[in-house]
Design a protein around this motif. Structure first.
Motif, PDB file in Angstrom:
ATOM      1  N   ARG A   1       0.836  -1.216   0.000  1.00 16.06           N
ATOM      2  CA  ARG A   1       0.000   0.000   0.000  1.00 16.06           C
ATOM      3  C   ARG A   1       0.862   1.253   0.000  1.00 16.06           C
ATOM      4  NH1 ARG A   1      -2.855  -3.192   3.817  1.00 16.06           N
ATOM      5  NH2 ARG A   1      -1.851  -2.079   5.542  1.00 16.06           N
ATOM      6  N   LEU A   2       1.917   1.262   0.796  1.00 13.79           N
ATOM      7  CA  LEU A   2       2.764   2.447   0.909  1.00 13.79           C
ATOM      8  C   LEU A   2       3.533   2.724  -0.375  1.00 13.79           C
ATOM      9  CD1 LEU A   2       4.121   1.894   4.525  1.00 13.79           C
ATOM     10  CD2 LEU A   2       2.642   3.769   3.770  1.00 13.79           C
ATOM     11  N   THR A   3       3.943   1.676  -1.074  1.00 10.52           N
ATOM     12  CA  THR A   3       4.720   1.878  -2.298  1.00 10.52           C
ATOM     13  C   THR A   3       3.872   2.507  -3.390  1.00 10.52           C
ATOM     14  OG1 THR A   3       6.068  -0.049  -1.690  1.00 10.52           O
ATOM     15  CG2 THR A   3       6.289   0.756  -3.937  1.00 10.52           C
ATOM     16  N   ASP A   4       2.548   2.412  -3.299  1.00  8.55           N
ATOM     17  CA  ASP A   4       1.660   3.077  -4.255  1.00  8.55           C
ATOM     18  C   ASP A   4       1.522   4.566  -3.974  1.00  8.55           C
ATOM     19  OD1 ASP A   4       1.138   0.853  -5.785  1.00  8.55           O
ATOM     20  OD2 ASP A   4      -0.626   0.256  -4.625  1.00  8.55           O
ATOM     21  N   HIS A   5       1.977   5.020  -2.799  1.00 12.15           N
ATOM     22  CA  HIS A   5       1.888   6.438  -2.450  1.00 12.15           C
ATOM     23  C   HIS A   5       2.848   7.228  -3.345  1.00 12.15           C
ATOM     24  CE1 HIS A   5       2.193  10.141  -0.116  1.00 12.15           C
ATOM     25  NE2 HIS A   5       1.152   9.748   0.595  1.00 12.15           N
ATOM     26  N   PRO A   6       2.426   8.398  -3.870  1.00 15.75           N
ATOM     27  CA  PRO A   6       3.298   9.143  -4.793  1.00 15.75           C
ATOM     28  C   PRO A   6       4.599   9.632  -4.165  1.00 15.75           C
ATOM     29  CG  PRO A   6       1.381  10.448  -4.164  1.00 15.75           C
ATOM     30  CD  PRO A   6       1.120   9.047  -3.693  1.00 15.75           C
ATOM     31  N   ALA A   7       4.639   9.785  -2.851  1.00 16.98           N
ATOM     32  CA  ALA A   7       5.860  10.221  -2.188  1.00 16.98           C
ATOM     33  C   ALA A   7       6.576   9.067  -1.501  1.00 16.98           C
ATOM     34  CB  ALA A   7       5.534  11.311  -1.163  1.00 16.98           C
ATOM     35  N   ALA A   8       6.330   7.845  -1.980  1.00 12.42           N
ATOM     36  CA  ALA A   8       6.812   6.649  -1.276  1.00 12.42           C
ATOM     37  C   ALA A   8       8.330   6.588  -1.150  1.00 12.42           C
ATOM     38  CB  ALA A   8       6.308   5.394  -1.987  1.00 12.42           C
ATOM     39  N   TRP A   9       8.767   6.189   0.022  1.00 14.94           N
ATOM     40  CA  TRP A   9      10.138   5.823   0.323  1.00 14.94           C
ATOM     41  C   TRP A   9      11.179   6.853  -0.146  1.00 14.94           C
ATOM     42  CZ3 TRP A   9       8.762   2.558   3.647  1.00 14.94           C
ATOM     43  CH2 TRP A   9       7.786   1.592   3.415  1.00 14.94           C
ATOM     44  N   PRO A  10      11.103   8.094   0.358  1.00 14.93           N
ATOM     45  CA  PRO A  10      12.177   9.048   0.026  1.00 14.93           C
ATOM     46  C   PRO A  10      13.535   8.580   0.528  1.00 14.93           C
ATOM     47  CG  PRO A  10      10.758   9.900   1.774  1.00 14.93           C
ATOM     48  CD  PRO A  10      10.073   8.696   1.211  1.00 14.93           C
ATOM     49  N   GLY A  11      13.546   7.728   1.568  1.00 10.19           N
ATOM     50  CA  GLY A  11      14.793   7.154   2.053  1.00 10.19           C
ATOM     51  C   GLY A  11      15.114   5.808   1.453  1.00 10.19           C
ATOM     52  N   ASN A  12      14.265   5.357   0.503  1.00  6.28           N
ATOM     53  CA  ASN A  12      14.480   4.121  -0.240  1.00  6.28           C
ATOM     54  C   ASN A  12      14.694   2.913   0.661  1.00  6.28           C
ATOM     55  OD1 ASN A  12      14.406   4.939  -3.196  1.00  6.28           O
ATOM     56  ND2 ASN A  12      15.732   6.495  -2.277  1.00  6.28           N
ATOM     57  N   ILE A  13      15.682   2.054   0.359  1.00  3.99           N
ATOM     58  CA  ILE A  13      15.845   0.790   1.089  1.00  3.99           C
ATOM     59  C   ILE A  13      16.107   1.038   2.569  1.00  3.99           C
ATOM     60  CG2 ILE A  13      17.227  -1.315   1.255  1.00  3.99           C
ATOM     61  CD1 ILE A  13      17.784  -1.024  -1.743  1.00  3.99           C
ATOM     62  N   ARG A  14      16.857   2.071   2.877  1.00  2.00           N
ATOM     63  CA  ARG A  14      17.156   2.369   4.275  1.00  2.00           C
ATOM     64  C   ARG A  14      15.871   2.662   5.044  1.00  2.00           C
ATOM     65  NH1 ARG A  14      20.324   6.425   3.392  1.00  2.00           N
ATOM     66  NH2 ARG A  14      22.212   5.172   3.177  1.00  2.00           N
TER      67      ARG A  14
END
Length: 500
Positions: free
Chosen positions: A208-221
């Motif tokens: 669900r979170l990965t579908d957010h347009p601002a998802a994971w600005p910190g990426n894998i970390r």
């Protein structure tokens, strides 16, 4: 496999990276912060002919200011205050193995010159030393910055860029690959003492979170932090927490968002002509007619100032290029161009100001306009307003396009402003009220030479919230340039939520 969770590369990239690892040329890894560049550097070292030798990592952004050269090359006793004994640098420490320079774009220009010499000659000198020392290592460099754009702006040497970019590898943001995000989360979960039910809930939340347009600005970390935090708190609570973090995220860099379109090592001929036209228009307004310069002189000066990694142009050279017969004419021109932000004077002459404008995007929250952070995507609802602030260092015209993105469709541009006059050093503020079903709005600002055209406002319409891929965003940029030609382009993204 060590770092499996951090990497999880697709098969094609894995094959390419394995083949690259077996070579011994220098490598440049690019990708956003937290995308696994350090893990990939180690992976390459472990599969190279230098495995078993030392892998020496150094974050260039963590080196204290003024100690970069000493850190890299070492110093002799007495070379500077507190240099009480001879000390080897990290180049010596990595001898025979792999030297990993993370955030290489943070190195000062003076140190970049010496690094280039080291890579070409494989020799160096300690600070304060006179003896040439030999170095045998493989360099792996990494950066989350656009080195070509840094070359454009004079912050990174073009010759060093080409020297380190022998074997390039690019890592994409995690939000662009939802399946990879799920696989990495699954690998991390294998190391945690969670029940199957809890692990399934975590994986569903990651999806669900990965579908957010601002998802994971910190990426894998950041993904790893989320998964591990789910050990302590309820998954739904951690999900609400990270969504709130993304909504509030902003950084000080937001004040300077304007960049040259399609950055290249050297500005295009059209860009040089734009710059030359601005020089010519400004010089023509001089305090006396003889202060004006010819169009050819303006073009010649623009070409000299915009050369790749140029040295400052001396005032004598400026006078010769402009064909100014006396010093007063020269001073008039230089003063005009500097006051309007097209050049700045330095110790040995003048240099170009590139780009000629800055922009920022702001959202209205709790009665206050708050600037978005670098790379942040504002989340706004229909009926909300977004503010764009532009400050041009010279007179020109501003055009603004809103490119809407719909899953499966081509980007659709809507002209908001066309040919709005810009006054040098005077901020221009635009406010856009969002209407429609919602989605991703790509706001593109184009700054061109002085002119005036009428403009009109239109309402964006979108029926689905998506995050356009890089190809779609690039198409949006090219739609703007096809209309107004080459110039300077700024970009801001807004997540337009349905409903008020």
């Amino acid at each position: 496999m060590k770092h499996k969770a951090e990497l999880d590369l697709d098969p094609e990239l894995t094959r390419r990276t394995l083949k690259l690892a077996m070579m011994d040329d220098d490598v440049l890894i690019t990708g956003p912060s937290g995308s696994g560049k350090s893990a990939l550097a180690w992976w390459i070292h472990e599969r190279s002919a230098r495995r078993g030798k030392r892998f020496y990592p150094q974050n260039c952004g963590a080196i204290p200011k003024g100690l970069e050269e000493s850190t890299l090359f070492g110093h002799e006793r007495g070379a500077f205050t507190h240099a009480l004994q001879t000390k080897d640098g990290i180049v010596k420490q990595a001898d025979g193995g792999t030297l990993f320079l993370d955030e290489i774009g943070e190195l000062p220009l003076a140190v970049q010159v010496k690094l280039l010499t080291l890579l070409q000659e494989r020799t160096y000198r300690r600070v304060g030393g006179v003896d040439d020392l030999h170095a045998s290592f493989r360099l792996i460099a990494a950066t989350n910055r656009d080195l070509l754009e840094m070359c454009n702006q004079g912050h990174f040497r073009e010759d060093l860029y080409h020297r380190i970019n022998v074997l390039p590898i690019a890592l994409d943001p995690l939000r662009d690959d939802p399946e990879r995000a799920s696989r990495i989360a699954a690998e991390i979960l294998k190391t945690l003492p969670l029940s199957r039910e809890r692990a399934a809930d975590v994986l569903a939340a990651v999806g669900r979170l990965t579908d957010h347009p601002a998802a994971w600005p910190g990426n894998i970390r950041e993904l790893g932090t989320f998964v591990k935090r789910c050990q302590l708190d309820k998954v739904e609570d951690v999900e609400r927490w990270i969504r709130a973090e993304w909504a509030r995220r902003r950084t000080p860099e937001s004040a300077d968002r304007l960049t040259a379109f399609a950055p290249s090592v050297s500005p295009s001929l059209d860009d040089r002509r734009r710059y030359a036209g601005m020089i010519h228009d400004l010089a023509a307004r001089g305090p006396r007619p003889k202060a004006a310069v010819s169009r050819q002189g303006s073009q010649d000066l623009a070409g000299r100032l915009l050369d790749v990694f140029p040295e400052p142009l001396s005032l004598d050279d400026v006078q010769a290029v402009l064909g100014a017969r006396d010093r007063r004419t020269l001073d008039n021109n230089v003063d005009l161009l500097e006051r309007h932000g097209l050049i700045r004077t330095v110790a040995r002459g003048v240099v170009a100001v590139w780009p000629p404008a800055t922009s920022a995007v702001l959202g209205y929250r709790q009665g206050t306009w708050i600037p978005a952070g670098s790379g942040e995507i504002l989340s706004l609802a229909s009926g909300d307003r977004v503010r764009i602030e532009v400050t041009s260092r010279c007179a020109g015209r501003l055009s603004v396009v809103l490119v809407t993105h719909r899953r499966g469709d081509s980007p659709a541009p809507s002209v908001l402003v066309e040919g709005k006059a810009l006054i040098a050093s005077k901020p221009t503020v635009l406010e856009i009220e969002l209407h429609g079903a919602g989605g991703i709005e790509q706001v593109l600002l184009h700054v061109g030479p002085s002119a005036h055209r009428s403009g009109h406002l239109v309402e964006p319409t979108l029926d689905e919230a998506i995050m356009p891929d890089s190809a779609a965003l690039e198409e949006g940029r090219r739609l703007v340039l096809a209309r107004w030609g080459h110039g300077w382009l700024a970009e801001h993204l807004v997540f337009h939520m349905h409903g008020g």
